[in-house]
Design a protein around this motif. Sequence first.
Motif, PDB file in Angstrom:
ATOM      1  N   UNK A  39      26.976  49.566  48.370  1.00  0.00           N
ATOM      2  CA  UNK A  39      25.915  50.560  48.572  1.00  0.00           C
ATOM      3  C   UNK A  39      26.186  51.832  47.780  1.00  0.00           C
ATOM      4  N   UNK A  40      25.145  52.322  47.109  1.00  0.00           N
ATOM      5  CA  UNK A  40      25.249  53.542  46.326  1.00  0.00           C
ATOM      6  C   UNK A  40      25.753  53.338  44.901  1.00  0.00           C
ATOM      7  N   UNK A  41      25.992  52.072  44.491  1.00  0.00           N
ATOM      8  CA  UNK A  41      26.474  51.796  43.136  1.00  0.00           C
ATOM      9  C   UNK A  41      25.533  50.821  42.422  1.00  0.00           C
ATOM     10  N   UNK A  42      25.709  50.701  41.122  1.00  0.00           N
ATOM     11  CA  UNK A  42      24.941  49.709  40.352  1.00  0.00           C
ATOM     12  C   UNK A  42      25.853  48.630  39.782  1.00  0.00           C
ATOM     13  N   UNK A  43      27.166  48.866  39.796  1.00  0.00           N
ATOM     14  CA  UNK A  43      28.137  47.881  39.327  1.00  0.00           C
ATOM     15  C   UNK A  43      29.416  48.087  40.107  1.00  0.00           C
ATOM     16  N   UNK A  44      30.213  47.089  40.328  1.00  0.00           N
ATOM     17  CA  UNK A  44      30.076  45.693  39.935  1.00  0.00           C
ATOM     18  C   UNK A  44      29.075  44.946  40.818  1.00  0.00           C
ATOM     19  N   UNK A  45      28.540  43.867  40.293  1.00  0.00           N
ATOM     20  CA  UNK A  45      27.544  43.076  41.013  1.00  0.00           C
ATOM     21  C   UNK A  45      28.096  41.700  41.375  1.00  0.00           C
ATOM     22  N   UNK A  46      27.443  41.087  42.327  1.00  0.00           N
ATOM     23  CA  UNK A  46      27.568  39.652  42.553  1.00  0.00           C
ATOM     24  C   UNK A  46      26.132  39.147  42.507  1.00  0.00           C
ATOM     25  N   UNK A  47      25.843  38.273  41.551  1.00  0.00           N
ATOM     26  CA  UNK A  47      24.502  37.705  41.394  1.00  0.00           C
ATOM     27  C   UNK A  47      24.524  36.283  41.932  1.00  0.00           C
ATOM     28  N   UNK A  48      23.699  36.029  42.946  1.00  0.00           N
ATOM     29  CA  UNK A  48      23.612  34.713  43.565  1.00  0.00           C
ATOM     30  C   UNK A  48      22.283  34.084  43.154  1.00  0.00           C
ATOM     31  N   UNK A  49      22.344  32.917  42.532  1.00  0.00           N
ATOM     32  CA  UNK A  49      21.138  32.189  42.147  1.00  0.00           C
ATOM     33  C   UNK A  49      20.871  31.078  43.159  1.00  0.00           C
ATOM     34  N   UNK A  50      19.608  30.760  43.357  1.00  0.00           N
ATOM     35  CA  UNK A  50      19.217  29.761  44.353  1.00  0.00           C
ATOM     36  C   UNK A  50      19.774  28.370  44.057  1.00  0.00           C
ATOM     37  N   UNK A  55      27.018  34.950  39.190  1.00  0.00           N
ATOM     38  CA  UNK A  55      27.917  35.783  38.398  1.00  0.00           C
ATOM     39  C   UNK A  55      28.708  36.664  39.358  1.00  0.00           C
ATOM     40  N   UNK A  56      30.008  36.707  39.148  1.00  0.00           N
ATOM     41  CA  UNK A  56      30.883  37.568  39.918  1.00  0.00           C
ATOM     42  C   UNK A  56      31.435  38.594  38.937  1.00  0.00           C
ATOM     43  N   UNK A  57      31.090  39.859  39.140  1.00  0.00           N
ATOM     44  CA  UNK A  57      31.580  40.910  38.263  1.00  0.00           C
ATOM     45  C   UNK A  57      32.810  41.550  38.898  1.00  0.00           C
ATOM     46  N   UNK A  58      33.890  41.543  38.168  1.00  0.00           N
ATOM     47  CA  UNK A  58      35.150  42.098  38.650  1.00  0.00           C
ATOM     48  C   UNK A  58      35.124  43.621  38.578  1.00  0.00           C
ATOM     49  N   UNK A  59      36.106  44.269  39.196  1.00  0.00           N
ATOM     50  CA  UNK A  59      36.181  45.733  39.194  1.00  0.00           C
ATOM     51  C   UNK A  59      36.260  46.313  37.789  1.00  0.00           C
ATOM     52  N   UNK A  60      36.839  45.558  36.834  1.00  0.00           N
ATOM     53  CA  UNK A  60      36.913  46.044  35.460  1.00  0.00           C
ATOM     54  C   UNK A  60      35.602  45.779  34.692  1.00  0.00           C
ATOM     55  N   UNK A  61      34.581  45.313  35.413  1.00  0.00           N
ATOM     56  CA  UNK A  61      33.223  45.033  34.935  1.00  0.00           C
ATOM     57  C   UNK A  61      33.108  43.788  34.061  1.00  0.00           C
ATOM     58  N   UNK A  62      34.183  43.017  33.918  1.00  0.00           N
ATOM     59  CA  UNK A  62      34.047  41.728  33.244  1.00  0.00           C
ATOM     60  C   UNK A  62      33.346  40.766  34.209  1.00  0.00           C
ATOM     61  N   UNK A  91      30.845  31.715  53.312  1.00  0.00           N
ATOM     62  CA  UNK A  91      30.381  31.638  51.930  1.00  0.00           C
ATOM     63  C   UNK A  91      31.535  31.120  51.069  1.00  0.00           C
ATOM     64  N   UNK A  92      31.355  29.926  50.477  1.00  0.00           N
ATOM     65  CA  UNK A  92      32.354  29.335  49.585  1.00  0.00           C
ATOM     66  C   UNK A  92      31.964  29.662  48.158  1.00  0.00           C
ATOM     67  N   UNK A  93      32.957  29.960  47.307  1.00  0.00           N
ATOM     68  CA  UNK A  93      32.683  30.190  45.887  1.00  0.00           C
ATOM     69  C   UNK A  93      33.897  29.821  45.043  1.00  0.00           C
ATOM     70  N   UNK A  94      33.611  29.501  43.784  1.00  0.00           N
ATOM     71  CA  UNK A  94      34.669  29.165  42.836  1.00  0.00           C
ATOM     72  C   UNK A  94      34.306  29.780  41.500  1.00  0.00           C
TER      73      UNK A  94
END
Length: 136
Positions: A39-50, A55-62, A91-94
């Motif tokens: 909340x209150x930020x624009x990055x890093x993101x986690x983008x979940x597609x149906x 996409x998992x964006x790390x703290x270093x923005x990669x 929530x499982x992820x790899x």
Amino acid sequence: MGATQIHAQAKVTSIIYKFHEHFMTTDIGQPVAGTYLIEGTTKPIIQINADGTGIYQLDNLSKKEMVWGIKCSDEGIPIFKEGYDSSSYTFWYKLKGSGEWLYTQFLIIPGKKKMYLMGDRVKNYGETEVKDTESN
């Protein structure tokens, strides 16, 4: 036979974690897909597609590609714990290239129309999303 047919539509993926089989699905009857932010930020993101990718964006923005799913029965029925004003899922992820499945909490709070991933990433859903898509 009837009960099997009702749930035959759900796509179920089987994974092995610590020598045990687990099942996951991307369809829990809620709008899971979207962008999750602290909340209150624009990055890093986690983008979940149906479709179970994202996409998992790390703290270093990669950014790292990932696959994901929510714990369910072998028939595709989501498994969750009902709270006072929330529902909690696993929530499982790899991450692509890691080969290792990880899991975290996925929390839905209907009264606030918010979904939380990993505790601090949040996505609003419901009326606000509809207004945003119609504002063009």
